[in-house]
Design an enzyme around this catalytic site. Sequence first.
Site, PDB file in Angstrom:
ATOM      1  N   CYS A  67       1.402  -1.953   8.217  1.00  0.00           N
ATOM      2  CA  CYS A  67       1.944  -1.435   6.959  1.00  0.00           C
ATOM      3  C   CYS A  67       3.297  -0.767   7.188  1.00  0.00           C
ATOM      4  CB  CYS A  67       0.955  -0.454   6.333  1.00  0.00           C
ATOM      5  SG  CYS A  67       1.580   0.262   4.810  1.00  0.00           S
ATOM      6  N   CYS A  84       3.888   2.336   5.137  1.00  0.00           N
ATOM      7  CA  CYS A  84       3.188   3.545   5.595  1.00  0.00           C
ATOM      8  C   CYS A  84       3.882   4.128   6.821  1.00  0.00           C
ATOM      9  CB  CYS A  84       1.746   3.248   6.001  1.00  0.00           C
ATOM     10  SG  CYS A  84       0.869   2.161   4.893  1.00  0.00           S
ATOM     11  N   ASP A  85       4.282   3.271   7.744  1.00  0.00           N
ATOM     12  CA  ASP A  85       4.676   3.758   9.071  1.00  0.00           C
ATOM     13  C   ASP A  85       6.142   3.574   9.437  1.00  0.00           C
ATOM     14  OD1 ASP A  85       2.014   4.470   9.502  1.00  0.00           O
ATOM     15  OD2 ASP A  85       1.499   2.432  10.103  1.00  0.00           O
TER      16      ASP A  85
END
Length: 315
Positions: A139, A142-143
């Site tokens: 992701c 997300c990261d």
Amino acid sequence: MENQVSEKVNCLIIGSGPAGYTAAIYASRANLKPVLYQGIQPGGQLTITTEVENYPGYPDGIQGPEMMVNFEKQAARMGADIRYGLATKVDFSSHPLKVQIDEEKWIEANSVIISTGASAKWLGIPSEQRLNGFGVSACAVCDGFFFKGKEVAIVGAGDTAAEEALYLSKLCSTVHMIVRRDQMRASKVMQDRVINTDNIKVYWNSETDDIIGEKKVEAVKIKNNQTKEFSTIPVSAFFVAIGHEPNSSIFKGWIDMDETGYIKTIPGTAKTNILGVFAAGDVQDKNYRQAVTAAGSGCMAALDAERYLGEQGLH
Ligand code: NDP
């Protein structure tokens, strides 16, 4: 006693993406008093995406997480009983249908709507698992933030990979995109954006051989399928964006599926092979997989469930 039932509901919805919440909105308005279990990722895959530009009704686009909060609010306002919890087992051998939540509580349901969605696929190489969370991620949204200004790699060539590569290109110094064929599967417009982004470097005909690093990602070793040559690219993160698989494992043996685990529905309906069990969204759709098609099929599932319950004299 095993399968001890602690509650009985008329309409149980499993999953909280666009399909599940839309089913909940329709089922609530039809007075089916639905209970919805959100699963481990409330809001589903859209909660890990950024801008959604193609959902009708939002002329300026909307952030995925915000859209899913809106879906939930709307379902709750209609009266859906929305709960955090994971369906862990089912017993569809008789009616009422039985669903186990969080490996302990069993619920009896007159109808079940499966809208468990799909999850990211992994390459399956050992280093990917070992370094997961230490630079390996599925992701980017997300990261990606953790690798600001760094060089990163991404594998995949679909719309997700293209979207994530573009997202990363705004944060990272260089994005090395590993594509296994000589072309991308992504839509033309996304491909063009990728190709025209200076700090995205595409490696055609290339496969990931290994992710290198003891405690965290330090490099990726790739192999060119044509020249058979290996090369090592120093990177701080490795993003996997190679598609998804349906979250249907708990229904295996009960519900008819295709060879890749997508639930089969009777064309033009949300009905499965089991009476009273309906499926909606990505778990039954390997073709379109869009928020709007998922929402549409969630509506179909709720309408089919309402009709079924009516026919059975249960509503
Ligand atoms: P796709 O299945 O479309 O693409 C997966 C990609 O990963 C393919 O390019 C495939 O390569 C590659 N791949 C698969 N396995 C491997 C492997 N082991 N090693 C290397 N590469 C691999 O998945 P997506 O998640 O990209 O998209 C799913 C659906 O969602 C699509 O319909 C897409 O259009 C849609 N979508 C739409 C968006 C939007 O409209 N904004 C955004 C994101 C997704 P190959 O091509 O060689 O098979």
